[in-house]
Write a protein that holds these residues in place. Structure first.
Motif, short mmCIF file in Angstrom:
data_model
loop_
_atom_site.label_atom_id
_atom_site.label_comp_id
_atom_site.label_asym_id
_atom_site.label_seq_id
_atom_site.Cartn_x
_atom_site.Cartn_y
_atom_site.Cartn_z
N ASP A 133 3.86 -5.18 5.10
CA ASP A 133 2.89 -4.97 6.23
C ASP A 133 3.23 -5.39 7.63
O ASP A 133 2.95 -4.76 8.65
CB ASP A 133 1.19 -5.51 5.90
N ARG B 9 -0.49 -13.03 -8.30
CA ARG B 9 -0.07 -12.00 -8.95
C ARG B 9 1.51 -11.65 -8.99
O ARG B 9 2.00 -11.24 -9.95
CB ARG B 9 -0.64 -10.72 -8.79
N ARG C 89 -10.50 -17.30 1.51
CA ARG C 89 -9.46 -17.86 1.27
C ARG C 89 -8.86 -18.87 1.95
O ARG C 89 -8.49 -20.03 1.46
CB ARG C 89 -8.33 -16.60 1.14
N ARG D 44 -10.33 -12.84 5.63
CA ARG D 44 -9.47 -13.85 4.80
C ARG D 44 -10.33 -15.38 4.89
O ARG D 44 -9.66 -16.18 4.28
CB ARG D 44 -8.18 -14.31 5.59
N ALA E 90 5.49 -7.29 -3.52
CA ALA E 90 4.57 -7.62 -2.53
C ALA E 90 3.12 -6.96 -3.35
O ALA E 90 2.80 -6.09 -3.07
CB ALA E 90 4.60 -6.75 -1.34
N TYR E 91 2.54 -8.19 -4.18
CA TYR E 91 1.45 -7.87 -4.94
C TYR E 91 0.40 -9.02 -4.44
O TYR E 91 -0.67 -9.27 -5.24
CB TYR E 91 1.59 -8.08 -6.20
N GLY F 141 0.68 -1.35 -0.04
CA GLY F 141 0.05 0.05 0.16
C GLY F 141 0.78 1.31 -0.06
O GLY F 141 2.24 1.23 0.11
N1 UDP Z 1 -0.91 -5.22 -3.19
C1 UDP Z 1 -0.47 -4.46 -3.79
N2 UDP Z 1 -1.11 -4.31 -5.17
C2 UDP Z 1 -2.34 -5.26 -5.45
C3 UDP Z 1 -2.70 -6.21 -4.66
C4 UDP Z 1 -2.00 -6.18 -3.27
O1 UDP Z 1 0.35 -3.48 -3.68
O2 UDP Z 1 -2.83 -4.86 -6.38
C5 UDP Z 1 -0.13 -5.86 -1.71
C6 UDP Z 1 -1.02 -5.38 -0.52
O3 UDP Z 1 -1.22 -4.22 -0.21
C7 UDP Z 1 -0.11 -6.21 0.55
C8 UDP Z 1 0.53 -7.36 -0.48
O4 UDP Z 1 0.26 -6.88 -1.62
O5 UDP Z 1 0.66 -5.33 1.23
C9 UDP Z 1 0.08 -8.81 0.17
O6 UDP Z 1 -1.17 -8.88 -0.06
P1 UDP Z 1 -1.87 -10.26 0.82
O7 UDP Z 1 -2.13 -9.72 2.28
O8 UDP Z 1 -3.40 -10.36 -0.05
O9 UDP Z 1 -0.89 -11.30 0.27
P2 UDP Z 1 -0.44 -12.65 0.89
O10 UDP Z 1 0.46 -12.08 2.41
O11 UDP Z 1 -1.87 -13.11 1.50
O12 UDP Z 1 0.09 -13.21 0.01
#
Ligand code: UDP
Length: 273
Positions: A218, A193, A251, A248, A188-189, A137
């Protein structure tokens, strides 16, 4: 590119014959869970291997495989192919560790992505590797960089950028990254993705290692709270995350489905080493 400063011990002397080319370091043994390769590496070995990738060159994708990744891969052929093509897919989920035992290919321990990122920051500071943080973010990657720099004097995080995983931004993002040529890129997406983004773009990035890191920034910045150490040790970090981020739940329905699929699948393919 950072200069090599020390030799790295072999990760797994009993590993199979697939070697990391020209490296003298053997690829670790792996389990295959619902068809997805997961490497049997410890926390220490993971950091050593990534350091080795940087020192020896080439381009390497690293993935943090948990049960949600594997369930997504069973219905997403591109993600399945991506996970099975990485240089390193480490076991970032206690469910993966348990499942590996069903297949007669026990993985020794869970390797949490956030622990690897923290440890890598230490290695990077000590050895002069440069890092770039992509995604998360607004302001989060920057703040995470500040926190890691404060904890690791000399750490060179040479860029951060939020952007988005949209293909229309890829060229611009790759240009930004190539302007500073980091050794290690953390993306970090969120999965899948971030991992698909790396797979599509690695060939044109002037970097050594790219790793999807999900919500790591985060956690580093405190936007998300990590479970206490005793909860992590007991294998219930996933339950803590569900409690603190209840959205969550949908998921996480992947977890019981993953358990049932693994039991059935392992009965038909008992050994995968
Ligand atoms: N995120 C982002 N752009 C996007 C989608 C997600 O920057 O289009 C970032 C989101 O802000 C977070 C990170 O991807 O910091 C991880 O997201 P999520 O918690 O869904 O991932 P996980 O840890 O479950 O793989």
């Amino acid at each position: 590119m950072a200069q090599p400063t020390k030799a790295v011990a072999a990760v797994h002397s009993a590993g199979d014959t697939r070697g990391h080319s020209g490296s003298g370091l053997r690829r670790p043994r792996s389990a295959r869970i619902l068809g997805v390769r997961v490497d049997d590496v410890t926390n220490r070995e993971t950091v050593d291997l990534i350091g080795h990738f940087v020192r020896t060159g080439g381009k390497h994708q690293v993935a943090t495989v948990n049960p949600e990744f594997i369930m997504e891969a069973t219905r997403n052929p591109e993600f399945f192919e991506t996970l099975n093509s990485t240089s390193l897919s480490f076991p970032d989920g206690i469910g993966v560790v348990y499942a590996s035992r069903l297949y007669g290919a026990p993985i020794r321990e869970r390797v949490a992505g956030i622990d690897i990122v923290r440890a890598l920051a230490g290695t990077a500071a000590a050895e002069g590797f440069t890092m770039f943080f992509l995604g998360a973010g607004p302001g989060i990657a920057d703040r995470a960089a500040e926190i890691l720099r404060a904890g690791h004097p000399g750490l060179r995080i040479v860029g951060t950028w939020g952007g988005s995983p949209s293909p229309s931004e890829e060229e611009d993002i790759c240009t930004r990254i190539n302007a500073v040529k980091p050794d290690i890129l953390l993306v970090a997406y969120g999965a899948p993705r971030q991992d698909l983004w790396i797979s599509r773009n690695l060939h044109r990035l002037e970097i050594s290692v790219a790793m999807g890191v999900g919500g790591t920034f985060d956690f580093i910045t405190g936007v998300s709270r990590r479970a206490p150490a005793w909860v992590r040790r007991s294998g219930f970090e996933w339950l803590h995350r569900l409690g603190s981020e209840p959205w969550r739940w949908r998921r996480m329905l992947a977890l019981p489905r993953f358990a049932v699929r693994c039991v059935l699948d392992s009965l038909s393919s008992p050994s995968s080493r």
